[in-house]
Design an enzyme around this catalytic site. Structure first.
Site, PDB file in Angstrom:
ATOM      1  N   THR A 381       0.847  -1.165   0.000  1.00  0.00           N
ATOM      2  CA  THR A 381       0.000   0.000   0.000  1.00  0.00           C
ATOM      3  C   THR A 381       0.891   1.226   0.000  1.00  0.00           C
ATOM      4  O   THR A 381       2.064   1.135   0.316  1.00  0.00           O
ATOM      5  CB  THR A 381      -0.881  -0.068   1.259  1.00  0.00           C
ATOM      6  OG1 THR A 381      -1.578  -1.292   1.191  1.00  0.00           O
ATOM      7  CG2 THR A 381      -1.821   1.087   1.399  1.00  0.00           C
ATOM      8  N   SER A 452     -11.071  -2.899   5.068  1.00  0.00           N
ATOM      9  CA  SER A 452      -9.706  -2.385   4.966  1.00  0.00           C
ATOM     10  C   SER A 452      -9.242  -1.841   6.310  1.00  0.00           C
ATOM     11  O   SER A 452     -10.055  -1.537   7.185  1.00  0.00           O
ATOM     12  CB  SER A 452      -9.682  -1.253   3.940  1.00  0.00           C
ATOM     13  OG  SER A 452      -8.429  -0.626   3.913  1.00  0.00           O
TER      14      SER A 452
HETATM   15  O1  DON Z   1      -6.767  -2.441   2.819  1.00  0.00           O
HETATM   16  C1  DON Z   1      -6.007  -2.965   3.610  1.00  0.00           C
HETATM   17  O2  DON Z   1      -6.127  -2.869   4.806  1.00  0.00           O
HETATM   18  C2  DON Z   1      -4.805  -3.751   3.076  1.00  0.00           C
HETATM   19  N1  DON Z   1      -5.107  -4.263   1.783  1.00  0.00           N
HETATM   20  C3  DON Z   1      -3.613  -2.873   3.072  1.00  0.00           C
HETATM   21  C4  DON Z   1      -2.368  -3.586   2.624  1.00  0.00           C
HETATM   22  C5  DON Z   1      -1.125  -2.890   3.005  1.00  0.00           C
HETATM   23  O3  DON Z   1      -1.141  -1.889   3.654  1.00  0.00           O
HETATM   24  C6  DON Z   1       0.142  -3.525   2.589  1.00  0.00           C
HETATM   25  N2  DON Z   1       1.237  -2.573   2.719  1.00  0.00           N
HETATM   26  N3  DON Z   1       2.202  -2.344   3.088  1.00  0.00           N
END
Ligand code: DON
Length: 570
Positions: A381, A452
């Site tokens: 993310t 999320s």
């Molecule tokens: O929406 C969510 O909570 C996850 N898909 C976020 C994934 C994430 O932050 C990975 N990153 N470093």
């Protein structure tokens, strides 16, 4: 016991799972010592070239939303691990006049999705099916999100906001050491999942300074520049996406794409001391969890106890334990499940939850169930923060989920597909990639958005813009945003120090506390261990990119030194 110990993903502990997805989250690199005073605007994001794109737009007279749109597309090119057009995200917006709004451009399950689609005939999750297959992907929301944001708040021409990303894709850009590392680490998966060649595959190892050119992505971005929404959800790109799905066993249809719509949602707004927190409502759990956490610690003298001292850590861990237990039961897509927002944020409820906390010993997570209400009511993310000269502010977190998403590049269209379906609860009690469990509230249903943890947030003080903050990091997002706010409000840190400060994370289950190296001194660690806290040394947690409006009126950025994150202002 609420926790089913049947852990999928080959029973790896959360710390290892987090380190697997965390590439890109943890790029070490730049130092962020820039302490200039910027009055006119600022962009803080995960890659220097993308920050530059955002700054250029601000200098051309674009507002914060214009700059954010340009940054979103530039990150889709320069941060292939997480920046995206094949994923989704959330935007929290606060206009200079104090009006706020949020945009949900989270992916959706395809219409053909079913509750048990990732289970085998015996009812057990099929390893990795929700992560690295065509079925792992939700309907992408990012392009529609950017179009919506532009229609409502944009000032400059759409084409001018997409063009810088096209240039970066077609001419290429110099990759950093860490992107080279991430690409090298993922070669085997890219080869396995992309039978033709993709530009991420290379015969000799990638190295710092190599130029990454992404011609197909440039072509797709050009269609988006010229046709907006229709450039992605219709025409050649949509056809390529559907063909990719058909060839790979995916279940998207053209109707799924055409039915995708981002949603404007009322922000979750709450108080912490004399600050107002404007944050993301469901289908993010982040906003509600953040406000629960802030309320749970509000009456304690954190400042007197000190940053990362034993009482502070103990209180925060105990608050997190209870809040993540609630998350597992009560949070999901509000269009499918009635999320009891008012009950979860009721101060009396939160105080009641904290009553079982004792200073003498850790509360075992097995004894903490999701709360009950009286009168139950009606590793990838990336985050970026932007402010403009008028004081409009944008906080966006966007994702493909895992690093490089599903690792599947849409043939011909050149963009990576997300693996966001893993954020659903595939089976009650079975943890997802981030060790999070869930049940009915977050079960898979056609057209539903997966829950999320992304927590883009804007903080006001005395009715004026104070902070713009957010981070990647899966389940750790909520705790990283929480701790960054505490660092500024309770521990008097400036924005960069608050971002640099060592973090820790706990999430009810597994019953463990993850610590960045150096977060605790030896004595504090021993005191906590004696009380029963299981402390696990962890890789760097999160990559917070934030902006503070100082009392002197200038913007101070906090770009996470755990990555290539860069703050630029003027
Ligand atoms: O929406 C969510 O909570 C996850 N898909 C976020 C994934 C994430 O932050 C990975 N990153 N470093």
């Amino acid at each position: 016991m609420p926790y089913n110990t049947h852990i999928k993903k080959a029973c790896l502990p959360l710390a290892i799972l987090l380190s697997i997805f965390s590439f890109g989250c943890v790029r070490g690199g730049l130092t962020n010592t820039d302490s200039h005073e910027y009055y006119n605007g600022m962009v803080v994001c995960a890659y220097p070239d993308a920050s530059q794109v955002g700054l250029d737009i601000l200098k051309k007279g674009g507002n914060a939303v214009d700059a954010a749109i340009a940054v979103q597309f530039a990150l889709a090119v320069t941060v292939p691990e997480a920046g995206n057009i094949g994923g989704g995200g959330f935007m929290v917006y606060r206009a200079a006049d104090g009006q706020s709004n949020t945009l949900d451009f989270r992916e959706k399950a395809p219409a053909a999705a079913t509750t048990n689609m990732f289970l085998d005939s015996a009812g057990n999750p099929v390893p990795d099916m929700s992560l690295s297959t065509h079925k792992a992907s939700g309907i992408p929301g990012s392009v529609d999100g950017m179009v919506e944001a532009h229609n409502k708040y944009g000032k400059l021409n759409w084409a001018d906001l997409v063009q810088p990303a096209i240039d970066l894709a077609n001419s290429g850009f110099k990759i950093t050491k860490e992107l080279a590392h991430d690409l090298n680490k993922t070669q085997a998966e890219f080869k396995k999942l992309n039978p033709g060649k993709t530009y991420f595959i290379k015969d000799t190892p990638w190295k710092e300074g190599d130029i990454l050119v992404q011609g197909d992505l440039g072509k797709t971005l050009t269609l988006i520049r010229d046709k907006g929404w229709y450039g992605f959800y219709d025409g050649p790109v949509a056809d390529e996406l559907i063909a990719e799905m058909k060839n790979g066993g995916g279940i998207f249809t053209k109707t799924d794409l055409q039915n995708y719509h981002a949603i404007w949602r009322k922000p979750i707004i709450g108080k912490y001391k004399n600050y107002t927190i404007i944050t993301m409502p469901p289908p993010s759990s982040g906003g509600i969890a953040l406000l629960q956490l802030l309320h749970a610690v509000e009456k304690y003298p954190l400042h007197r106890w000190g940053h990362n001292q034993d009482s502070t850590v103990q209180l925060i861990v105990e608050a997190e334990r209870r809040v993540y237990a609630d998350r597992s039961k009560y949070l999901g897509d509000p269009d499918f499940f009635k999320v009891p927002v008012d009950s979860l944020l009721n101060p009396a409820y939160i105080n009641q939850r904290m009553k079982t906390f004792s200073w003498d010993a850790a509360t075992p997570s097995a004894s903490v169930l999701p709360g009950t209400f009286v009168g139950y009511e009606s590793t990838q993310t990336t985050h970026y923060s932007v402010v403009d000269r008028d004081g409009n502010a944008v906080s966006i977190t966007t994702t493909l989920n895992n690093g490089f998403g599903s690792k599947i590049v849409v043939k011909g269209a050149g963009f990576l597909l997300n693996d966001e379906m893993d954020d659903f609860s595939e089976k009650p009690g079975v943890p997802n990639l981030f060790g999070l469990i869930g049940g009915t509230a977050n079960s898979i249903q056609p057209n539903k958005r997966m829950l999320s943890s992304m927590t883009p947030t804007i903080v006001e003080k005395d009715g004026k813009l104070f902070m713009v903050v957010g981070t990647p990091g899966g389940s750790t997002i909520i705790t990283s945003v929480f701790q960054t706010i505490l660092n500024v409000v309770d521990f008097d840190m400036g924005m960069q120090d608050a971002v640099d400060a060592k973090r820790f994370h706990s999430q009810w289950l597994p019953d463990e506390v993850y610590m960045e190296s150096g977060a605790l001194d030896t004595l504090t660690r021993q005191k906590l261990q004696k009380k029963g806290y299981k402390i696990i040394n962890d890789h760097p947690i999160g990559r917070v990119d934030a902006i503070l409006k100082t009392k002197w009126g200038y913007y101070e950025g906090g770009a996470d030194p755990r990555g290539d994150d860069t703050k630029l202002g003027y």
